[in-house]
Design an enzyme around this catalytic site. Sequence first.
Site: not given
Length: 351
Positions: A261, A290, A309
């Site tokens: 993360r 993001e 991701h």
Amino acid sequence: MSTTVLAAGDHFVLPRLLTEEVRTATAGADVGAVDVREITLPWPHTPFGPVAEVIEASGTEDELIEALQGVQVCVTQMAPLTEHVLAHCPDLKLMCVSRGGPVNANLAAATRHGVAVCYAPGRNAVATAEHTLTLLLAAARGVGDTHTDLRAGVWRGDYYDYDNCGIEIDGATVGLIGYGAIGSRVAKVLAAMGAHVLVHDPYVRPELLAGVAEQVSLDELLTRARIVSLHARVTDETTGMIGAEQIARMPRGSVLVNCARGALLDYDAVCDALDAGQLSGAAFDVYPQEPVPAGSRLLKTPGIVMTPHIAGASQEVAHKAARIVAGEVGRFLRGEPLAHCANPEVFAERA
């Protein structure tokens, strides 16, 4: 008795996968008729984000409320289970979230409304471990910059210089911060490749490390490991756990990897360390924001390998996720204990 199930899928865990697995999990069992409805949420074509009080969700409350009318069970990956949704969906009794944790569900509100919430631990552990190893190897050998230069038509012979070439895993000391389902898989592969693996995880049982890794303090891990990979969950204690001070303790020319993360790491400190040569490479699948903003230093700093991701994205993960939550639907309808219930107190209150 008939049960209506909503398969609130998206473009990864497809509605049809959820529907197929629910039908398989409830076939041949004495659960009555099961009717499955489908909707498609916009993720990942539209990034997830907060919806009312829940995080990392996709779709709107109103869309979900409309789809949940007359529905007793919902299987989903990203649908937002909020106080507002719960207040307007009185028939709902079970919400199955096909993720490692039900972050898109308000557990306290669900418990008050008598809705059990399940999740799918370990669904993407293999995919994320494999992707972590891919980025780790790429960063250790400078694949990102060499690829970019070669695609631009530039043959850089100086990448073979001693000061520019990469490092091998065999014989290297690699530190893993976190030893859960993902970190433990990464450790086993690295150990098989000849690495000496260090682990910092206050919650790991020592017997799980036997023959694979050595448990050490965070400070010892940072000072000994040439490659460090993050696998911790985000908590108050782990948020920002790796910053300029921690990176400065690492051996000069080290490599840092984060597929966990973005909140665990100070990315500006990483860019500073790459510019100064304290780090020789870094690799990331997760970020503090993001999508990554156009002006981010991460897009300009040499030595970084990046993916958007996608560490947990494989076709197998989508099937596993659907299968795990569908299994909970079958158990629920048969009156069996749920395998992965985040708020089991719901059943105690019903009793």
